[in-house]
Design a protein around this motif. Structure first.
Motif, short mmCIF file in Angstrom:
data_model
loop_
_atom_site.label_atom_id
_atom_site.label_comp_id
_atom_site.label_asym_id
_atom_site.label_seq_id
_atom_site.Cartn_x
_atom_site.Cartn_y
_atom_site.Cartn_z
N MET A 1 -4.48 10.94 1.71
CA MET A 1 -4.84 9.86 2.50
C MET A 1 -4.77 10.18 4.17
O MET A 1 -4.05 10.95 4.41
CB MET A 1 -3.55 8.89 2.57
N THR A 2 -5.88 9.95 4.81
CA THR A 2 -6.13 10.42 6.17
C THR A 2 -5.77 9.41 7.01
O THR A 2 -5.31 8.36 6.75
CB THR A 2 -7.77 10.76 6.60
N GLN A 151 -11.65 4.14 9.07
CA GLN A 151 -11.29 5.62 8.11
C GLN A 151 -12.05 6.60 8.69
O GLN A 151 -11.61 7.70 8.70
CB GLN A 151 -11.43 5.03 6.68
N GLU A 242 0.99 10.67 4.13
CA GLU A 242 1.64 9.32 3.59
C GLU A 242 0.49 8.45 3.33
O GLU A 242 -0.54 8.52 4.08
CB GLU A 242 2.78 8.78 4.44
N ASN A 243 0.53 7.33 2.20
CA ASN A 243 -0.57 6.68 2.17
C ASN A 243 -0.16 5.51 2.72
O ASN A 243 -0.07 4.46 2.01
CB ASN A 243 -0.60 6.61 0.42
N ARG A 244 -0.04 5.28 4.02
CA ARG A 244 0.09 3.90 4.50
C ARG A 244 0.17 4.32 6.17
O ARG A 244 0.13 5.19 6.51
CB ARG A 244 1.62 3.55 4.19
#
Length: 295
Positions: A1-2, A151, A242-244
């Motif tokens: 995740m960016t 993104q 982290e994916n958030r």
């Protein structure tokens, strides 16, 4: 995740029946999600679903949404206004009774203003509901395009953030290896400062001298600040993975970085270490500027 940027812009349009429309969505950085929606008259029912979908997809940023609608004139038919026609015929009958005149022709009567009036075809509830559904589907497509743009910008933003973190780690290592932090350098500095104290107070007892030396030695030790700087760098790397949305936490870390750099500068016992501390502060400010754009 960016990382995801809070900055983006998109425009999307669609058509349904005699309607054509264009959605525009623009987002910039902000502390929370600040949604501002502008809809044309007659489309207020889009307000709630647009806000709901946007709140689900975006976590932070000032978001400006506008909808513009163009439509062709509806088909018109002609209708006889029975009330006006009755009034006209009644007036003609009254006139005929008073004067001898040629009877008016049918086209003459119909040409009197108000007798024939145009009537627009009304839009059924089913057609209007289908129009709103098509508009919402098109808005979701526009929102998805905005997310892709945010993104994409986030990828570039992450590279800059990680570059600044690497620079902070390198500067922290420089401070750790600075000759001014060596035991001999600290000892020499302490000796000079103690000599100045003795010159000022020749009667200073040994206990007081020991206390002063301990205070000076403690002030010169920046090990704790260096360890925290290393820990903050590791924390940034962890948050990026982290994916958030992590913008708020990164912003907090930037403040903590600055706190440690300030303390390091205040404890510095040498100009070389102070110079490194100032470089740390400049790099932290550059990091903070980038973090402010992170969702």
């Amino acid at each position: 995740m960016t990382l995801v940027s809070m900055t983006g812009f998109t425009r999307a349009g669609g058509s349904f029946g005699r309607y054509n429309w264009t959605w525009e969505i623009k987002t910039v950085n902000g502390k929370g999600l600040d949604l501002r929606l502008r809809l044309p008259a007659g489309f207020d029912e889009l307000d709630r679903p647009v806000r709901a979908v946007t709140s689900e997809r975006l976590a932070r940023g000032s978001c400006y949404i506008s909808l513009s609608v163009q439509h062709e004139a509806p088909n018109q038919t002609l209708r006889i206004n029975q009330q006006i026609l009755d009034s006209v015929l009644e007036a003609l009958t009254s006139i005929e009774a008073r004067i001898d005149a040629k009877k008016p022709s049918l086209d003459g009567i119909l040409s009197i203003k108000g007798v024939m009036e145009p009537v627009e075809e009304s839009e059924s509830e089913e057609v209007h509901a289908a129009l709103i559904e098509a508009m919402m589907a098109n808005f979701k497509e526009a929102l998805a395009d905005l997310e892709r743009m945010r993104q994409s910008e986030g990828v570039a933003l992450e590279k800059v953030v990680m570059q600044r973190v690497e620079e902070l780690e390198a500067l922290t290592k420089q401070a750790e290896d600075c000759p001014a932090r060596s035991a001999e350098a600290i000892r020499s500095k302490l000796r000079q400062q103690i000599e100045r104290i003795l010159e000022a107070e020749s009667s200073l007892d040994e206990d007081r001298l020991y206390q002063e030396a301990a205070l000076l030695a403690g002030k010169a030790d920046v090990r704790e600040e260096l360890d925290r700087l290393y820990a903050h760098c590791a924390a940034v790397r962890g948050l990026v993975a982290e994916n958030r949305p992590v913008g708020r936490k990164l912003d907090f870390l930037a403040q903590e970085f600055n706190r440690e750099a300030n303390t390091l500068c205040s404890k510095s016992n040498d100009t070389s270490l102070t110079a490194i501390g100032l470089d740390l502060k400049a790099t932290i400010e550059q990091l903070r500027e980038q973090i402010q754009n992170v969702e």
